[in-house]
Design an enzyme around this catalytic site. Structure first.
Site, PDB file in Angstrom:
ATOM      1  N   HIS A  43       0.838  -1.213   0.000  1.00 35.10           N
ATOM      2  CA  HIS A  43       0.000   0.000   0.000  1.00 35.10           C
ATOM      3  C   HIS A  43       0.859   1.245   0.000  1.00 35.10           C
ATOM      4  O   HIS A  43       1.684   1.448   0.890  1.00 35.10           O
ATOM      5  CB  HIS A  43      -0.918   0.000   1.223  1.00 35.10           C
ATOM      6  CG  HIS A  43      -1.956   1.085   1.175  1.00 35.10           C
ATOM      7  ND1 HIS A  43      -3.160   0.922   0.532  1.00 35.10           N
ATOM      8  CD2 HIS A  43      -1.950   2.354   1.664  1.00 35.10           C
ATOM      9  CE1 HIS A  43      -3.870   2.037   0.648  1.00 35.10           C
ATOM     10  NE2 HIS A  43      -3.151   2.932   1.323  1.00 35.10           N
ATOM     11  N   SER A  44       0.655   2.081  -1.007  1.00 35.20           N
ATOM     12  CA  SER A  44       1.396   3.329  -1.125  1.00 35.20           C
ATOM     13  C   SER A  44       0.793   4.393  -0.211  1.00 35.20           C
ATOM     14  O   SER A  44      -0.421   4.600  -0.192  1.00 35.20           O
ATOM     15  CB  SER A  44       1.369   3.828  -2.571  1.00 35.20           C
ATOM     16  OG  SER A  44       2.050   2.931  -3.422  1.00 35.20           O
ATOM     17  N   GLU A  66       3.724   8.978  -1.884  1.00 34.15           N
ATOM     18  CA  GLU A  66       2.613   9.929  -1.986  1.00 34.15           C
ATOM     19  C   GLU A  66       2.450  10.429  -3.418  1.00 34.15           C
ATOM     20  O   GLU A  66       3.413  10.814  -4.079  1.00 34.15           O
ATOM     21  CB  GLU A  66       2.869  11.115  -1.057  1.00 34.15           C
ATOM     22  CG  GLU A  66       1.723  12.067  -0.917  1.00 34.15           C
ATOM     23  CD  GLU A  66       0.646  11.585   0.045  1.00 34.15           C
ATOM     24  OE1 GLU A  66      -0.527  11.578  -0.376  1.00 34.15           O
ATOM     25  OE2 GLU A  66       0.973  11.216   1.187  1.00 34.15           O
ATOM     26  N   ARG A 103       1.718   8.766  -6.157  1.00 36.81           N
ATOM     27  CA  ARG A 103       2.472   7.870  -7.050  1.00 36.81           C
ATOM     28  C   ARG A 103       3.926   8.295  -7.151  1.00 36.81           C
ATOM     29  O   ARG A 103       4.557   8.194  -8.203  1.00 36.81           O
ATOM     30  CB  ARG A 103       1.817   7.787  -8.439  1.00 36.81           C
ATOM     31  CG  ARG A 103       0.397   7.222  -8.418  1.00 36.81           C
ATOM     32  CD  ARG A 103      -0.096   6.843  -9.806  1.00 36.81           C
ATOM     33  NE  ARG A 103      -0.128   7.968 -10.724  1.00 36.81           N
ATOM     34  CZ  ARG A 103      -1.174   8.792 -10.862  1.00 36.81           C
ATOM     35  NH1 ARG A 103      -2.264   8.611 -10.139  1.00 36.81           N
ATOM     36  NH2 ARG A 103      -1.122   9.790 -11.730  1.00 36.81           N
ATOM     37  N   THR A 130      -5.805  12.609 -14.223  1.00 29.64           N
ATOM     38  CA  THR A 130      -4.707  12.385 -13.287  1.00 29.64           C
ATOM     39  C   THR A 130      -3.367  12.138 -13.983  1.00 29.64           C
ATOM     40  O   THR A 130      -2.319  12.460 -13.452  1.00 29.64           O
ATOM     41  CB  THR A 130      -5.041  11.217 -12.337  1.00 29.64           C
ATOM     42  OG1 THR A 130      -4.000  11.070 -11.379  1.00 29.64           O
ATOM     43  CG2 THR A 130      -5.201   9.904 -13.103  1.00 29.64           C
ATOM     44  N   ASP A 163       4.073   7.962 -12.834  1.00 28.35           N
ATOM     45  CA  ASP A 163       4.237   7.061 -11.684  1.00 28.35           C
ATOM     46  C   ASP A 163       5.724   6.823 -11.485  1.00 28.35           C
ATOM     47  O   ASP A 163       6.376   6.185 -12.333  1.00 28.35           O
ATOM     48  CB  ASP A 163       3.503   5.747 -11.937  1.00 28.35           C
ATOM     49  CG  ASP A 163       3.414   4.855 -10.697  1.00 28.35           C
ATOM     50  OD1 ASP A 163       4.193   5.080  -9.746  1.00 28.35           O
ATOM     51  OD2 ASP A 163       2.566   3.953 -10.681  1.00 28.35           O
ATOM     52  N   ARG A 221       7.024   5.475  -8.605  1.00 23.34           N
ATOM     53  CA  ARG A 221       7.241   4.567  -7.471  1.00 23.34           C
ATOM     54  C   ARG A 221       8.162   3.412  -7.863  1.00 23.34           C
ATOM     55  O   ARG A 221       8.131   2.949  -8.998  1.00 23.34           O
ATOM     56  CB  ARG A 221       5.913   3.998  -6.988  1.00 23.34           C
ATOM     57  CG  ARG A 221       4.984   4.992  -6.351  1.00 23.34           C
ATOM     58  CD  ARG A 221       3.629   4.392  -6.065  1.00 23.34           C
ATOM     59  NE  ARG A 221       2.891   4.063  -7.282  1.00 23.34           N
ATOM     60  CZ  ARG A 221       1.685   3.524  -7.302  1.00 23.34           C
ATOM     61  NH1 ARG A 221       1.090   3.222  -6.158  1.00 23.34           N
ATOM     62  NH2 ARG A 221       1.074   3.269  -8.452  1.00 23.34           N
TER      63      ARG A 221
END
Length: 466
Positions: free
Chosen positions: A73-74, A115, A117, A137, A149, A151
């Site tokens: 979970h981000s 936070e 992505r 988005t 993104d 991450r």
């Protein structure tokens, strides 16, 4: 003190710093804290990982059964901590902890530094401002010169490996997350999304992720759409699908008249406190259940007291589906002309009043006034009038007096009585009717039960008992 985890080959990129126990609304979890090479802190919440449960040992030949549920979970401050509906992060976090708790075997890795992505909190807020102006988005991030993104999942993979978890059933609708973990040595034997409500505030955001970021469309959406279309036994592909069919398939299948009732009350039988406060905690799951009932019926019926207390809209909000007609039982015509059911135009409203009630002439076009004489508010008479108007499937929502009158009158086919785990002591009563002298003669019916978060919903099938 919690049992210490064996220090198995701690990866160089993360350092295990602390262990403890964490009691939550979903039960007791083991909590392990980590620090990564960039000095960012992460945690892992676990159930059943330090010892292999016998139930899982018994199915060790089945890769899916032997692999724990895992949610990576981000971090999302706005969703996780502040309850934002702009995303589904907070509800995904709750759903994951609930799923792991129910299974008794899984890990939630909470990854900080993800936070927005990976773009950070303030940059995410700037992206939100662009989304307010109509940018989706994906384009919001790129308009700011930021990646869609950014991450990485190195720390998550290393935490899982440190815990001795190398085969997982991943709780995610994002195929990129699965691919990243597999590249880092984690075997994903199954991936499935978490069923959380899609809201008006985040529908466009979720649609963009599915259209432009390869996120899965929830399988339950397809099953739910089939139920809305009237199919009794749609082909189910997962646990969530089976739950939908099990709970709501008979409503979709019913072609003739059907009368349902729903009420949520405390364990000691109150729907509100003495002051009228009915904001019981943990209502999200019950609201979702109620919205599904609304979407599957033709009309929803409430007494005027419910409108006066809540100014309710009685519309479908947390799932896809049509709004039912609203019916307000109001002998004296005391519903305020400013009430949402009379003004919002979201669905047709039948304002059922006595013959002498004074009502304004300039009502919204969505409102029709039905005047009834002596005996017209008796349950059987109300149902007959509504069926004459073409409403076959009817849901009674409240309040306690209205549902109790229809129950006493023997007019209910099903009653969904949800009990919240609170004791009110004194307040507005829920189900109340003249009882029998002997408990052996108490009202009962075949029942089935299911959990709605921390609530227990008992479904009485009075249609089968008569």
């Amino acid at each position: 003190m919690p049992t210490q985890l064996d220090p198995v080959s701690v990866p160089a990129t993360v350092e295990r710093v602390a262990e403890t126990l964490l009691p939550t609304k979903y039960g007791l979890f083991r909590l392990v804290g980590y620090r990564d090479a960039e000095n960012i802190e992460h945690v892992a919440l676990m159930r059943g990982i330090d010892e292999e449960p016998a139930s899982h040992q018994a199915f060790s030949g089945d890769a899916r059964s032997s692999a724990p549920l895992v949610r990576v979970h981000s971090e999302c401050l706005t969703g996780d901590a502040l309850g934002s509906y702009r995303c589904d992060c907070g509800e995904q976090l709750d759903a994951a902890l609930h799923a792991i708790s129910e299974e008794g075997y899984g890990v939630l890795v909470y990854v900080r530094g993800h936070e927005g992505r990976g773009i950070g909190l303030l940059a995410k807020l700037k992206a939100y401002a662009l989304q307010d102006a109509g940018v989706d988005t994906v384009d919001a991030n790129t308009s700011l010169g930021l990646p869609v993104d950014s991450r990485n999942y190195n720390q998550a993979a290393d935490i899982l490996q440190d815990l001795g978890v190398s085969r997982i059933r991943l709780l995610s609708a994002n195929p990129a997350k699965q691919e990243a973990l597999e590249e880092l040595g984690i075997t994903v034997v199954e991936r499935r999304g978490l069923a959380v409500p899609e809201r008006a505030e985040n529908a466009a955001y979720l649609a963009t992720k599915r259209a432009r970021m390869r996120h899965d469309r929830p399988a339950a959406d397809d099953v739910w759409q089939q139920l809305l279309s009237g199919f009794a036994h749609p082909v189910a592909g997962g646990v969530d699908d089976e739950d939908l069919v099990h709970r709501y398939g008979f409503i979709a299948a019913t072609q003739g008249p059907l009368v349902l009732a729903h009420l949520r009350q405390s364990l000691d039988g109150f729907i509100a406190s003495r002051s009228g406060d009915d904001s019981f905690p943990g209502a999200v799951e019950d609201h979702g259940h109620l919205d599904r009932l609304r979407a599957l019926v033709d009309a929803v019926v409430v007494g005027v007291g419910t409108v006066l207390a809540d100014d309710c809209s009685l519309t479908v909000q947390s799932v896809r589906g049509p709004n039912p007609a609203r019916v307000v039982l109001d002998p004296g015509g005391s519903t305020p002309v400013t009430a949402r059911v009379l003004t919002d135009g979201a669905a047709p409203t039948v304002w059922m009043v006595g013959v002498d009630a004074v009502v304004p002439d300039d009502l919204a076009r969505s409102v029709s006034v039905l005047r009834v004489g002596d005996g017209g508010f008796e349950p059987a008479a109300v149902l007959g009038a509504l069926r004459d108007m073409g409403f076959a499937k009817i849901l009674l929502e409240g309040g306690g007096k209205t549902v109790s009158r229809f129950l006493s009158g023997g007019c209910l086919d099903r009653l969904y009585l949800t009990t919240a785990p609170v004791l009110v002591g004194d307040g507005v009563p829920g189900i109340r009717f003249t009882g029998s002298e002997a408990l052996a003669d108490a009202r009962t019916a075949p029942v089935r039960r299911f959990l709605l978060g921390q609530d227990v919903c008992t479904e009485f099938n009075f249609g089968a008992s008569g």
